[in-house]
Design an enzyme around this catalytic site. Structure first.
Site, short mmCIF file in Angstrom:
data_model
loop_
_atom_site.label_atom_id
_atom_site.label_comp_id
_atom_site.label_asym_id
_atom_site.label_seq_id
_atom_site.Cartn_x
_atom_site.Cartn_y
_atom_site.Cartn_z
N LYS A 18 0.83 -1.21 0.00
CA LYS A 18 0.00 0.00 0.00
C LYS A 18 0.86 1.26 0.00
CE LYS A 18 -4.04 -2.11 2.15
NZ LYS A 18 -3.54 -3.37 2.69
P1 5BU Z 1 -8.63 -11.36 6.16
O1 5BU Z 1 -8.01 -12.19 7.19
O2 5BU Z 1 -9.38 -12.18 5.08
O3 5BU Z 1 -9.49 -10.27 6.72
O4 5BU Z 1 -7.38 -10.66 5.42
C1 5BU Z 1 -7.53 -9.71 4.43
C2 5BU Z 1 -6.21 -9.22 3.94
O5 5BU Z 1 -6.45 -8.28 2.89
C3 5BU Z 1 -5.38 -8.47 4.95
O6 5BU Z 1 -4.02 -8.71 4.65
C4 5BU Z 1 -5.67 -7.01 4.73
O7 5BU Z 1 -4.57 -6.19 5.04
C5 5BU Z 1 -5.93 -7.00 3.26
N1 5BU Z 1 -6.88 -5.99 2.77
C6 5BU Z 1 -8.17 -5.91 3.25
O8 5BU Z 1 -8.58 -6.66 4.13
N2 5BU Z 1 -9.01 -4.97 2.73
C7 5BU Z 1 -8.63 -4.13 1.75
O9 5BU Z 1 -9.43 -3.31 1.30
C8 5BU Z 1 -7.29 -4.24 1.27
C9 5BU Z 1 -6.47 -5.18 1.79
BR1 5BU Z 1 -6.71 -3.12 -0.06
#
Ligand code: 5BU
Length: 453
Positions: free
Chosen positions: A295
């Site tokens: 990011k």
């Molecule tokens: P989760 O465990 O499925 O919630 O992980 C989601 C990953 O995607 C996590 O590494 C976040 O930093 C990343 N992410 C997110 O959740 N939402 C976004 O909008 C973005 C990245 Br861009």
């Protein structure tokens, strides 16, 4: 009909229809742009328009009037003045201070409100207005739109049970313009193309990965699609783990089921190049790409340093890196990105209460389309077919957690947003059996994609 036709030709002369290449509020690209705002400066036409509307919905049929912000506001105001029926105003976004009311004006629970929309495309912004008015206890018996772009919006709103009518339909106004020789040859071609595309939209079909590959110019975007087609997986796993050993263990379980592995390299304890080289080799052997969710969000020169230097030297191993473009289009230019590395912009995150609005998202999508290094974006809506759409915030069962994360089911990501890739983190790596769970998400993502074709 004569009167309506005559009226349309008058407003057409104000330049309300433009031909070219436009990004719409929804993030979609279109060769035709319709903007009713110039009418606000022509009181005579506003009065004519209100009278045409009142002809369709007689004033005894509603007790309040509300325009979908902002373009419909002058129209709704004129209608209120002509009919002497009170106007209420819906805010586009919460003020964030004071009363935090979304609806301004005087009204009572149970009153019947007429909604006015200027141009209806997907019906999404109209739906937001309906929801906000209903939250206040108002009843929506009638909705009038001025022009239907015939892209499924009217059908979407009818499907959920509302009575919506439109003064004009795009196909019908094109016929009027053609009949009166108002259109140039090139404009007629653009219209034919537009109508052909509309049919696909109304059928709510998505384009296939094969078709998408034709539209994506960047080699890494094409490669990601090739992997997806070969392995029949659109699953990217987010390995948000701090221990390199755990990441390698996870990859050994899920490597065959993914098209990409997403990392936050700065959370890894004991980061080393032997670890990253090992991971890179596995990614080649098992055929998936490495995404670094860095990011980037600084000015171009700093983004460039963060990408190439420091202990992580991201550009030496990552296939794809994420970036915000808050600092403007220049911030992701001149980054000296290797030819086989792509960028994913972030238009709209998956969390609750993000500060993005339609305008910001539209600008990010525009910047993304113009930068040849950008292969796609993160957004919570359908985007232009020339961008790959990545959807984090995926979970079979959870809707939200108490940390502000919002989750949707893979079916929703593909069906509603026409996503191309789902990004799944905790649901897989925290599960009892990551191998089986990854297989389930892989199958769900693939089935949801195929069902949308
Ligand atoms: P989760 O465990 O499925 O919630 O992980 C989601 C990953 O995607 C996590 O590494 C976040 O930093 C990343 N992410 C997110 O959740 N939402 C976004 O909008 C973005 C990245 Br861009």
């Amino acid at each position: 009909m004569e009167e309506k036709e005559q009226f349309f030709l008058e407003i057409y002369n104000l330049g309300i229809i433009k031909f070219g290449n436009f990004t719409l509020k929804s993030g979609m690209n279109s060769s035709i742009y319709i903007d009713f705002r110039p009418i606000a400066s022509r009181p005579d036409l506003l009065i004519k328009l209100s009278d045409l509307l009142l002809h369709e919905v007689p004033s005894y049929d509603f007790e309040l009037i509300c325009g979908v912000p902002y373009a419909a506001l002058p129209i709704a105001t004129t209608l209120s003045l002509r009919s002497k029926i009170p106007l209420i105003i819906k805010r586009k976004e919460n003020k964030g201070y004071g009363t935090e009311r979304m609806i301004e004006g005087i009204y009572k629970i149970g009153q019947n409100c007429l909604i006015i929309e200027d141009v209806i495309t997907s019906g999404d912004s109209l739906l937001k207005t309906i929801i906000d008015l209903e939250k206040e206890g108002l009843i929506i018996k009638n909705i009038m739109s001025i022009l239907d772009r015939e892209q499924g919006g009217i059908e979407n709103i009818k499907k959920i049970g509302y009575n919506i009518r439109t003064l004009f339909r795009i196909g019908e106004v094109f016929k009027i313009l053609k009949k009166k020789s108002f259109l140039k040859e090139k404009e007629i071609h653009m219209i034919q193309f537009f109508i052909k595309n509309n049919i696909k939209n109304i059928q709510n079909k998505r384009i296939s990965y094969e078709e998408k590959k034709e539209k994506i110019s960047h080699p890494i975007g094409k490669k990601l699609i090739d992997i997806t087609l070969k392995k029949k997986t659109n699953l990217i796993v987010s390995a948000d783990l701090i221990d390199p050993k755990q990441i390698l263990k996870l990859v050994s379980l899920i490597g065959d089921r993914i098209c990409g592995l997403k990392l936050h390299v700065d959370i890894i304890n004991d980061f080393s190049f032997s670890f990253i080289n090992y991971l890179k080799n596995i990614s080649i052997k098992k055929n998936f790409l490495l995404l670094e969710d860095r990011k980037l969000c600084d000015v171009s020169s700093t983004n460039c340093l963060q990408l190439h230097y420091g202990i992580h030297k991201i550009s030496s191993w990552a296939d794809i890196v994420t970036a915000h473009v808050l600092a403007g289009s220049m911030s992701i230019q001149n980054l000296n990105i290797p030819y086989n590395m792509g960028l994913i912009t972030i238009s709209e995150m998956s969390s609750y209460g993000g500060l993005y609005d339609d305008n910001y998202i539209r600008k990010v999508l525009n910047i993304s389309l113009k930068n040849p290094k950008v292969i796609g974006t993160v957004a919570q809506r359908k985007v232009d077919d020339r961008l790959l759409l990545f959807t984090p915030g995926i979970h079979f069962y959870e809707k939200k957690n108490n940390l502000g994360n919002k989750y949707i089911h893979p079916v929703q990501a593909f069906e509603k947003n026409k996503s191309d890739f789902i990004i799944v983190g905790k649901a897989i790596f925290q599960s009892e059996n990551p191998k089986i769970t990854a297989e389930e998400y892989k199958n769900a993502g693939w089935k949801a994609y195929e069902n949308g074709l």
